[in-house]
Scaffold this motif. Structure first.
Motif, PDB file in Angstrom:
ATOM      1  N   SER A  27       0.848  -1.188   0.000  1.00 23.60           N
ATOM      2  CA  SER A  27       0.000   0.000   0.000  1.00 23.60           C
ATOM      3  C   SER A  27       0.891   1.248   0.000  1.00 23.60           C
ATOM      4  N   LEU A  28       0.354   2.324  -0.497  1.00 24.70           N
ATOM      5  CA  LEU A  28       1.091   3.584  -0.531  1.00 24.70           C
ATOM      6  C   LEU A  28       1.152   4.167   0.882  1.00 24.70           C
ATOM      7  N   PRO A  29       2.180   4.973   1.167  1.00 23.44           N
ATOM      8  CA  PRO A  29       2.253   5.570   2.500  1.00 23.44           C
ATOM      9  C   PRO A  29       1.050   6.484   2.739  1.00 23.44           C
ATOM     10  N   PRO A  30       0.677   6.641   4.000  1.00 20.04           N
ATOM     11  CA  PRO A  30      -0.508   7.461   4.277  1.00 20.04           C
ATOM     12  C   PRO A  30      -0.243   8.943   3.919  1.00 20.04           C
ATOM     13  N   SER A  31      -1.295   9.599   3.492  1.00 15.02           N
ATOM     14  CA  SER A  31      -1.147  11.017   3.144  1.00 15.02           C
ATOM     15  C   SER A  31      -1.091  11.846   4.419  1.00 15.02           C
ATOM     16  N   THR A  32      -0.358  12.952   4.365  1.00 15.33           N
ATOM     17  CA  THR A  32      -0.224  13.812   5.543  1.00 15.33           C
ATOM     18  C   THR A  32      -1.090  15.045   5.361  1.00 15.33           C
ATOM     19  N   HIS A  33      -1.709  15.454   6.440  1.00  8.81           N
ATOM     20  CA  HIS A  33      -2.587  16.620   6.394  1.00  8.81           C
ATOM     21  C   HIS A  33      -2.006  17.795   7.178  1.00  8.81           C
ATOM     22  N   GLN A  34      -0.765  17.679   7.589  1.00  7.74           N
ATOM     23  CA  GLN A  34      -0.104  18.757   8.306  1.00  7.74           C
ATOM     24  C   GLN A  34       1.310  18.962   7.750  1.00  7.74           C
ATOM     25  N   PRO A  35       1.850  20.135   7.895  1.00  9.14           N
ATOM     26  CA  PRO A  35       3.190  20.379   7.343  1.00  9.14           C
ATOM     27  C   PRO A  35       4.253  19.616   8.125  1.00  9.14           C
ATOM     28  N   SER A  36       5.377  19.429   7.475  1.00 10.88           N
ATOM     29  CA  SER A  36       6.481  18.729   8.135  1.00 10.88           C
ATOM     30  C   SER A  36       7.131  19.647   9.166  1.00 10.88           C
ATOM     31  N   ASP A  37       7.936  19.061  10.025  1.00 16.25           N
ATOM     32  CA  ASP A  37       8.602  19.833  11.069  1.00 16.25           C
ATOM     33  C   ASP A  37       9.578  20.833  10.443  1.00 16.25           C
ATOM     34  N   LEU A  38       9.709  22.013  11.113  1.00 16.39           N
ATOM     35  CA  LEU A  38      10.653  23.008  10.624  1.00 16.39           C
ATOM     36  C   LEU A  38      12.087  22.531  10.790  1.00 16.39           C
ATOM     37  N   PHE A  39      12.377  21.913  11.931  1.00 19.90           N
ATOM     38  CA  PHE A  39      13.712  21.406  12.214  1.00 19.90           C
ATOM     39  C   PHE A  39      13.598  19.918  12.542  1.00 19.90           C
ATOM     40  N   PRO A  40      13.621  19.083  11.515  1.00 20.51           N
ATOM     41  CA  PRO A  40      13.483  17.650  11.801  1.00 20.51           C
ATOM     42  C   PRO A  40      14.723  17.114  12.506  1.00 20.51           C
ATOM     43  N   VAL A  41      14.544  16.013  13.189  1.00 21.31           N
ATOM     44  CA  VAL A  41      15.642  15.379  13.895  1.00 21.31           C
ATOM     45  C   VAL A  41      16.636  14.864  12.858  1.00 21.31           C
ATOM     46  N   MET A  42      17.906  15.182  13.084  1.00 20.14           N
ATOM     47  CA  MET A  42      18.935  14.782  12.121  1.00 20.14           C
ATOM     48  C   MET A  42      19.371  13.356  12.404  1.00 20.14           C
ATOM     49  N   GLU A  43      19.444  12.593  11.335  1.00 16.91           N
ATOM     50  CA  GLU A  43      19.874  11.212  11.495  1.00 16.91           C
ATOM     51  C   GLU A  43      21.378  11.137  11.702  1.00 16.91           C
ATOM     52  N   GLN A  44      22.107  11.978  10.997  1.00 18.49           N
ATOM     53  CA  GLN A  44      23.564  11.998  11.138  1.00 18.49           C
ATOM     54  C   GLN A  44      23.988  13.395  11.574  1.00 18.49           C
ATOM     55  N   LYS A  45      24.784  13.465  12.585  1.00 20.75           N
ATOM     56  CA  LYS A  45      25.258  14.753  13.058  1.00 20.75           C
ATOM     57  C   LYS A  45      26.410  15.233  12.174  1.00 20.75           C
ATOM     58  N   PRO A  46      26.494  16.546  11.915  1.00 19.81           N
ATOM     59  CA  PRO A  46      27.594  17.052  11.075  1.00 19.81           C
ATOM     60  C   PRO A  46      28.910  16.977  11.831  1.00 19.81           C
ATOM     61  N   LEU A  47      29.977  16.933  11.056  1.00 17.75           N
ATOM     62  CA  LEU A  47      31.308  16.905  11.651  1.00 17.75           C
ATOM     63  C   LEU A  47      31.611  18.257  12.285  1.00 17.75           C
ATOM     64  N   PRO A  48      32.348  18.268  13.372  1.00 14.60           N
ATOM     65  CA  PRO A  48      32.683  19.563  13.990  1.00 14.60           C
ATOM     66  C   PRO A  48      33.624  20.359  13.085  1.00 14.60           C
ATOM     67  N   LEU A  49      33.520  21.686  13.170  1.00 16.22           N
ATOM     68  CA  LEU A  49      34.386  22.554  12.378  1.00 16.22           C
ATOM     69  C   LEU A  49      35.817  22.454  12.874  1.00 16.22           C
ATOM     70  N   MET A  50      36.725  22.594  11.914  1.00 17.18           N
ATOM     71  CA  MET A  50      38.133  22.575  12.299  1.00 17.18           C
ATOM     72  C   MET A  50      38.446  23.882  13.009  1.00 17.18           C
ATOM     73  N   GLY A  51      39.188  23.815  14.046  1.00 13.11           N
ATOM     74  CA  GLY A  51      39.536  25.011  14.779  1.00 13.11           C
ATOM     75  C   GLY A  51      41.040  25.137  14.907  1.00 13.11           C
ATOM     76  N   GLY A  52      41.458  26.227  15.472  1.00 11.70           N
ATOM     77  CA  GLY A  52      42.879  26.409  15.696  1.00 11.70           C
ATOM     78  C   GLY A  52      43.480  27.445  14.776  1.00 11.70           C
TER      79      GLY A  52
END
Length: 187
Positions: A27-52
Motif C-alpha cells: 500500500s502507498l504511504p498514508p497522506s499527511t494533512h499537516q506540514p512537516s517539522d521546521l527542524f526535523p531530527v537529524m539522522e547523522q550529526k555534522p562533523l565539527p568545524l576545524m579550529g585552531g
C-alpha cells in the motif's frame, strides 16, 4: 469493438512505482494533512568545524587569494541583463558597479594602475594643500596689514585728540592768565 478503450477504465500508474521503492501489492504511504517539522531530527550529526590557528590561517589565505583574484584585470563580471524599460535609478546603479571595471587596459597590472592613480591623487592633494596654504597666508597678511593700518589710524586719532586737548588746555590757561593779569596789573 474489442480491444479499444484508450485506457480510461484501467487503473494503471503513469510512472513505475517500483522505481520509487514500492513493490507490487504494497500500500502507498498514508497522506499527511499537516506540514512537516521546521527542524526535523537529524539522522547523522555534522562533523565539527576545524579550529585552531592553522584553520584560521588557511581561511585568511583563501580570502586574500579571492580578493587578489578580483583585482586582476582578467576578472570580468558578467554583464547584467538589460530590462525592457530603463528606470531612472538604473543609471546610478550601473555607474556605481562599473566604475572599477571600465578602466581595464590589457598588459597593465592592477597594482601598476593603482600606483599611478594613487601617485596622481597624491600630487593633486599636495597641490590642493599648497594652494590652500598660500591662500591662508595671503589672508593672514591682509588681515595683519589691515590691523596695522587700523592701529596706526587709532594712534593718529588719539594723538590728534591729545594735541587738541593740550591746545584747548593751553588756550584756557592763557585766557585765565590774561584775565588775571588784567585784573592785577596797574593801570
Amino acid at each position: 469493438m474489442a480491444g479499444g478503450g484508450g485506457g480510461r477504465g484501467r487503473r494503471m500508474m503513469s510512472f513505475s512505482v517500483e522505481a520509487v521503492g514500492i513493490n507490487r501489492g504494497e500500500s502507498l504511504p498514508p497522506s499527511t494533512h499537516q506540514p512537516s517539522d521546521l527542524f526535523p531530527v537529524m539522522e547523522q550529526k555534522p562533523l565539527p568545524l576545524m579550529g585552531g590557528e592553522e584553520a584560521e590561517y588557511l581561511l585568511a589565505l583563501k580570502q586574500e587569494f579571492r580578493g587578489a583574484m578580483k583585482t586582476l584585470p582578467f576578472f570580468i563580471q558578467p554583464a547584467a541583463a538589460k530590462r525592457d524599460v530603463e528606470r531612472y535609478s538604473d543609471k546610478y546603479h550601473n555607474s556605481e558597479q562599473t566604475d572599477g571595471l571600465t578602466d581595464w587596459s590589457p598588459g597593465v597590472s592592477a597594482a601598476c594602475r593603482s600606483d599611478k592613480l594613487q601617485s596622481g591623487q597624491k600630487k593633486k592633494k599636495k597641490k590642493e594643500k599648497e594652494e590652500v596654504l598660500l591662500k591662508l597666508e595671503k589672508k593672514e597678511e591682509q588681515q595683519s596689514s589691515e590691523e596695522e593700518e587700523e592701529g596706526e589710524e587709532k594712534k593718529k586719532k588719539q594723538e590728534e585728540e591729545e594735541a587738541d586737548g593740550e591746545e584747548e588746555y593751553d588756550e584756557e590757561e592763557f585766557e585765565e592768565v590774561r584775565h588775571f593779569m588784567k585784573l592785577h596789573s596797574p593801570p
